[in-house]
Motif scaffolding. Structure first.
Motif, mmCIF file in Angstrom:
data_model
loop_
_atom_site.group_PDB
_atom_site.id
_atom_site.type_symbol
_atom_site.label_atom_id
_atom_site.label_comp_id
_atom_site.label_asym_id
_atom_site.label_seq_id
_atom_site.Cartn_x
_atom_site.Cartn_y
_atom_site.Cartn_z
ATOM 1 N N SER A 260 0.650 -3.042 -6.262
ATOM 2 C CA SER A 260 0.603 -2.952 -4.607
ATOM 3 C C SER A 260 1.106 -4.395 -4.081
ATOM 4 O O SER A 260 1.335 -4.220 -2.895
ATOM 5 C CB SER A 260 -1.160 -3.179 -4.239
ATOM 6 O OG SER A 260 -1.826 -1.840 -4.579
ATOM 7 N N ILE A 261 1.229 -5.328 -4.782
ATOM 8 C CA ILE A 261 1.804 -6.607 -4.353
ATOM 9 C C ILE A 261 3.293 -6.268 -3.698
ATOM 10 O O ILE A 261 3.701 -6.609 -2.855
ATOM 11 C CB ILE A 261 1.923 -7.777 -5.610
ATOM 12 C CG1 ILE A 261 0.269 -7.864 -5.704
ATOM 13 C CG2 ILE A 261 2.684 -8.732 -5.054
ATOM 14 C CD1 ILE A 261 0.288 -8.938 -7.026
ATOM 15 N N PRO A 262 4.254 -5.473 -4.706
ATOM 16 C CA PRO A 262 5.481 -5.397 -4.048
ATOM 17 C C PRO A 262 5.634 -4.479 -2.916
ATOM 18 O O PRO A 262 6.373 -4.367 -1.785
ATOM 19 C CB PRO A 262 6.270 -4.696 -5.114
ATOM 20 C CG PRO A 262 5.287 -4.301 -6.206
ATOM 21 C CD PRO A 262 4.193 -5.113 -6.175
ATOM 22 N N ALA A 263 4.479 -3.614 -2.803
ATOM 23 C CA ALA A 263 4.559 -2.581 -1.857
ATOM 24 C C ALA A 263 4.206 -3.296 -0.331
ATOM 25 O O ALA A 263 4.709 -3.207 0.606
ATOM 26 C CB ALA A 263 3.464 -1.209 -1.947
ATOM 27 N N VAL A 264 3.247 -4.314 -0.512
ATOM 28 C CA VAL A 264 2.845 -5.119 0.521
ATOM 29 C C VAL A 264 3.918 -5.941 1.035
ATOM 30 O O VAL A 264 4.555 -6.045 2.494
ATOM 31 C CB VAL A 264 1.678 -5.929 0.335
ATOM 32 C CG1 VAL A 264 1.375 -7.064 1.575
ATOM 33 C CG2 VAL A 264 0.489 -5.255 0.042
ATOM 34 N N LEU A 265 4.777 -6.631 0.179
ATOM 35 C CA LEU A 265 6.008 -7.192 0.513
ATOM 36 C C LEU A 265 6.866 -6.529 1.273
ATOM 37 O O LEU A 265 7.862 -7.132 2.195
ATOM 38 C CB LEU A 265 6.354 -8.078 -0.809
ATOM 39 C CG LEU A 265 5.528 -9.076 -1.619
ATOM 40 C CD1 LEU A 265 6.175 -9.741 -2.866
ATOM 41 C CD2 LEU A 265 5.331 -10.150 -0.577
ATOM 42 N N VAL A 266 7.344 -5.408 0.651
ATOM 43 C CA VAL A 266 8.378 -4.576 1.429
ATOM 44 C C VAL A 266 7.745 -4.219 2.704
ATOM 45 O O VAL A 266 8.528 -4.258 3.534
ATOM 46 C CB VAL A 266 8.348 -3.211 0.468
ATOM 47 C CG1 VAL A 266 9.241 -2.319 1.188
ATOM 48 C CG2 VAL A 266 9.312 -3.382 -0.664
#
Length: 282
Positions: A260-266
């Protein structure tokens, strides 16, 4: 005040015994709430996309192709994602299990990657390019209905008594009658319901924003909001859920949180990028 809620909804809507018709044997088979709700997400979503296409003067004939792209990418992405992220040894030992029943694992992060890949391919079609259906234009509209589909799918998980939460003492804790993975009779967080209501709320927000802006929507804005909302909340909901596979018990964050972390950053990137443009950009 309630001390708990006994959730005894039958996962099976109805079952049909084996029968013979015109000399051909059929069944037995059953219709489950999960499958019905999964399909309902697509069917209702396509009606909403038809409305969006009509309002923004896009060719209605493209909707059939878009539906095929969405169905195939969602199922394949979710299946491959489940094995890649949670059971990689099965994926490499027997890749055919991805497409063969029983379908016992779907990963939302994998579905997201699959959908974005399919929409990029959809936007590369000649008819899509000629009608202004760029990647970001398409994704900004699709995430509206994906949010609704997510609400339906998580409701299906609730009906299936799966993806349960941790034990709790809150008065709305659910006792899942048909879940055999964990001790019976223990009230748990209805994490599926939390996520379903979150997705439903996001659907109404995105649809209201689109209804106000329509073709003036800054490209990538809705995609960014979707990624931040869904996976930002998913990160925190994971603290209330049982881990899906054993190896997650040894990790500081479980797989759902890590992904979920990279998805939020994107998502943050797309929101910032969209707000830097006064007018929609391709």
């Amino acid at each position: 005040m309630l001390s708990y809620i006994l959730w005894d909804a039958d996962p099976v809507l109805f079952a049909v015994d084996a029968f013979t018709l015109f000399g051909i044997n059929f069944g037995p088979f059953e219709i489950r709430w999960y499958g019905l709700l999964f399909a309902a997400g697509f069917l209702i979503g396509m009606q909403i996309m038809t409305h969006i296409f009509r309002k923004e003067r896009k060719p209605q004939e493209d909707l059939d192709a878009l539906l095929i792209f969405m169905v195939v990418s969602t199922v394949l992405g979710a299946r491959i994602g489940h094995y890649l992220f949670y059971e990689p040894e099965v994926l490499f030992r027997n890749p055919m299990e991805v497409i063969m029943p029983p379908y016992r694992g779907l990963a939302s992060h994998g579905a997201t990657i699959g959908i974005l890949t399919a929409l990029w391919l959809y936007s590369r079609r000649k008819s899509s390019r000629l009608t202004g259906q760029t990647f970001l234009w398409t994704t900004d509209r699709i995430v509206i209905v994906v949010a609704l589909a997510g609400a339906c799918i998580r409701l299906g998980n609730l009906m299936n008594h799966e993806i349960v939460g941790l034990p709790t003492t809150v008065p709305w804790g659910f006792i899942f009658k048909y879940n055999n993975e964990y001790p019976v009779g223990v009230p748990r967080h209805p994490a599926q319901l939390y996520e379903s209501l979150s997705c439903l709320t996001l659907f109404f927000i995105l649809f209201a924003l689109w209804n106000r802006m329509k073709e003036n929507t800054p490209r990538g804005l809705f995609l960014g909001i979707f990624l931040i909302w869904v996976f930002g909340l998913r990160f925190f909901y994971e603290y209330l859920k049982e881990n899906q596979v054993a190896f997650e018990n040894t990790l500081p964050l479980n797989m759902g949180q890590i992904l979920s972390i990279p998805a939020v950053l994107v998502g943050i990137f797309f929101v910032i990028r969209s707000r830097q443009n006064k007018l929609p950009a391709a």
